[in-house]
Design an enzyme around this catalytic site. Structure first.
Site, mmCIF file in Angstrom:
data_model
loop_
_atom_site.group_PDB
_atom_site.id
_atom_site.type_symbol
_atom_site.label_atom_id
_atom_site.label_comp_id
_atom_site.label_asym_id
_atom_site.label_seq_id
_atom_site.Cartn_x
_atom_site.Cartn_y
_atom_site.Cartn_z
ATOM 1 N N CYS A 390 0.838 -1.203 0.000
ATOM 2 C CA CYS A 390 0.000 0.000 0.000
ATOM 3 C C CYS A 390 0.875 1.255 0.000
ATOM 4 C CB CYS A 390 -1.008 -0.069 1.134
ATOM 5 S SG CYS A 390 -2.484 0.878 0.745
ATOM 6 N N HIS A 516 -3.691 -5.146 0.346
ATOM 7 C CA HIS A 516 -3.152 -5.672 1.611
ATOM 8 C C HIS A 516 -3.191 -7.200 1.622
ATOM 9 C CE1 HIS A 516 -2.871 -1.857 3.873
ATOM 10 N NE2 HIS A 516 -3.814 -1.484 3.026
ATOM 11 N N GLU A 518 -1.558 -9.186 3.401
ATOM 12 C CA GLU A 518 -1.422 -9.744 4.757
ATOM 13 C C GLU A 518 -2.779 -10.113 5.353
ATOM 14 O OE1 GLU A 518 -1.078 -6.609 3.873
ATOM 15 O OE2 GLU A 518 -1.603 -5.168 5.444
HETATM 16 N N1 GLN Z 1 -2.135 6.713 2.679
HETATM 17 C C1 GLN Z 1 -2.204 5.930 1.480
HETATM 18 C C2 GLN Z 1 -3.553 6.062 0.808
HETATM 19 O O1 GLN Z 1 -4.537 6.391 1.431
HETATM 20 C C3 GLN Z 1 -1.885 4.478 1.757
HETATM 21 C C4 GLN Z 1 -2.853 3.788 2.661
HETATM 22 C C5 GLN Z 1 -2.371 2.480 3.214
HETATM 23 O O2 GLN Z 1 -1.160 2.219 3.263
HETATM 24 N N2 GLN Z 1 -3.281 1.656 3.702
HETATM 25 O O3 GLN Z 1 -3.661 5.812 -0.357
#
Ligand code: GLN
Length: 545
Positions: A390, A516, A518
């Site tokens: 992310c 994600h 994970e």
């Molecule tokens: N802050 C980034 C976004 O909103 C990444 C979010 C995250 O790592 N879950 O796109």
């Protein structure tokens, strides 16, 4: 054998906690669920959280650990991660309900006029709404057993309505259709050389004051519970002696199902719920996993660069995914938690020395960003295995833009609105959103993987589905620039064209994902991205020898 053939109504189990928080209700609930599932029953677990946030999505990880996201896009408590990791069955919005959501539903109904003419009160309106949320999981017809974990501790003012709902449910559902398991602590006083039952007696008394008699008492303890202590607890707490279950401290949470089996918790529960099931819990695959976990033949050091590293719960699912992936590879994964704020271009080589791989973690906001970018630069230039998740993937793109494409001051518009190269930008459909709660791109989305890429090799298939939680995205205006200079966009959302995976084919192992992974790694289904990252780290470490 499922219950469903024999009877329509599911059985309900409630797990409460006393004496202190953090005794591991989620692990006990998950372990019991695992044992029941291994006997052929279909089980789900729900968490009721006493706080007033409608969901934990607006909570800082320092407050409540990681926010776990389900396929259907619910932002939930991290205990749901344990439920999925143990049971290998997806959860949903219905599996996590907070006091905030309960009140919001009731107040929405009041405004709609559903209670016209009536005074709206905690009893019965709030308790009815709690009961509705518990029972609706059973009413799906999908489960033989619904386990509901009540967050917080007995005696907390804010969990009172939940306990009152449990009291009422005993009457609504009838004997043998529900039971209450109370998890307590039996402290050991070293000066007296004794295990002490008094805090448990008090905690059970407090439950009784709320009209609830626990059916089973699970006792967390650093030492085995001798039979005379079990008898004492049984006598004072009004339960049979074989309803006193020892939950001794374990080396790993994954030992707990087997410890509970040894204590016959599953048998006791089924007996008290009047469920006939003569199948023994088949835990062979689980034992295989534990065998590999405990007897590794390799070891790697992985650096996880994040800004909440002081609190391990902030990256719970990442840590657990490494445990699953380590076990498959029969390799101990030692994690070095590295504070992104501590990294600078000057010290990064020294701080990341001796690592076999680096994961740059998810996150929000400005703090620690330049440290993450310095970490990516170091591993990219030194051919060290890299995995970005992310925000970690977004940082990989920014680093590449700045240092390979020569886009000076390239950035994400999350951190720098004025950047001349917003290679990470706010998604179009996020631009008009002002409310912060539940409005990110959340939940499962499909992703198409290009042929002849690392991602394709890892997943072994072209269409995948992964969970998301973000507002910003790779800016497709720059896609050609990246592709031309060696960063490949290997995974794309088939409906929107959003870039979900990037990689650098000229690097031995460099992959960043917008989702994600994970959140989908379980004991029985370790995530291929983690499994292959650990494999790459093992290879890298062997080249150093
Ligand atoms: N802050 C980034 C976004 O909103 C990444 C979010 C995250 O790592 N879950 O796109």
């Amino acid at each position: 054998m499922s219950l469903s053939g024999q009877q329509k109504a599911p059985k309900y189990i409630f797990v409460t906690g006393g004496v202190t928080s953090s005794l591991g209700k989620g692990i006990i609930a998950s372990s019991l669920a695992k044992l029941l599932q291994s006997r052929g029953l279909s089980v789900t677990i729900q968490k009721l959280d006493p706080y007033l946030n409608v969901d934990p999505g607006t909570l800082n990880p320092y407050e409540h650990g990681e926010c776990y996201v389900t396929d259907d896009g619910a932002e939930t408590d991290l205990d749901l991660g344990h439920y999925e990791r143990f049971l290998n069955v997806p959860t949903s919005q219905a599996n996590n309900v907070t006091t905030g959501r309960i009140y919001k539903n009731v107040i929405d109904k009041e405004r709609r006029g559903d209670f016209l003419g009536k005074t709206v009160q905690v009893i019965p309106h709030i308790t009815d709404e709690i009961k509705r949320n518990v029972l609706q999981l059973g009413e799906t017809g999908k489960f033989d057993i619904v386990i509901t974990e009540i967050g917080g501790c007995v005696g907390d003012i804010e969990s009172l309505p939940f306990l009152e709902a449990v009291r009422q449910l005993k009457w609504d559902l009838g004997e043998n259709n529900m039971l209450v398991i109370h998890l307590t602590l039996i402290p050991y006083l070293s000066s007296a050389g004794e295990l002490k039952t008094k805090p448990t007696q008090h905690s059970v008394r407090m439950l009784q004051e709320n009209g609830i008699q626990p059916d089973i008492i699970v006792c967390r303890s650093e030492h085995p519970l001798p039979v005379e202590i079990r008898r004492k607890i049984a006598l004072f707490c009004n339960v049979e002696v074989n309803s006193v279950i020892e939950a001794i401290d374990a080396d790993t949470i994954y030992d707990v199902p087997l410890l509970m089996k040894k204590e016959k918790l599953d048998q006791r529960v089924l007996y008290m719920l009047n469920v006939y099931n003569d199948q023994d819990a088949d835990m062979e695959l689980w034992k295989d996993f534990l065998g590999k976990l405990k007897n590794p033949s390799d070891q790697v050091r992985i650096g996880v660069v994040g800004k909440y590293v002081e609190l391990k719960d902030a990256y719970k699912s990442i840590a657990e995914a490494f445990i699953h992936a380590g076990a498959v590879n029969e390799c101990k994964v030692k994690i070095d938690w590295i504070h992104s704020e501590s990294l600078t271009p000057q010290n990064v080589a020294e701080k990341l020395a001796n690592l076999d791989g680096v994961l740059v973690a998810p996150g929000f906001g400005e703090r620690g960003i330049e440290g993450k970018i310095a970490a990516v630069k170091h591993v990219r230039e030194n051919s060290i295995p890299f995995f970005g998740i992310c925000l970690g993937m977004q940082m990989a793109c920014i680093e590449y833009a700045r240092n390979v494409l020569g886009f000076e001051n390239a950035h994400s518009s999350e951190m720098n609105k004025e950047t001349p190269y917003p290679v990470i930008d706010l998604m179009e459909d996020q631009k008009d959103i002002t409310n912060k709660g539940g409005t990110m791109r959340l939940g499962a989305y499909e992703c198409k993987i290009k042929d002849k890429t690392l991602a394709k090799k890892i997943y072994g298939k072209a269409l995948i589905s992964e969970r998301h939680r973000h507002r910003w995205e790779f800016n497709n205006k720059f896609q050609k620039d990246f592709e031309k200079s060696g960063m490949v966009t290997s995974g794309i959302n088939p409906d929107t064209g959003l870039v979900e995976i990037v990689e650098i084919p000229s690097h031995p192992y460099f992959i960043g994902v917008q989702f994600h992974p994970e959140l989908k790694s379980t004991v029985m289904n370790p995530h291929p991205l983690f499994v292959n990252f650990v494999k790459a780290a093992i290879e890298y470490s062997s080249t150093k020898k």
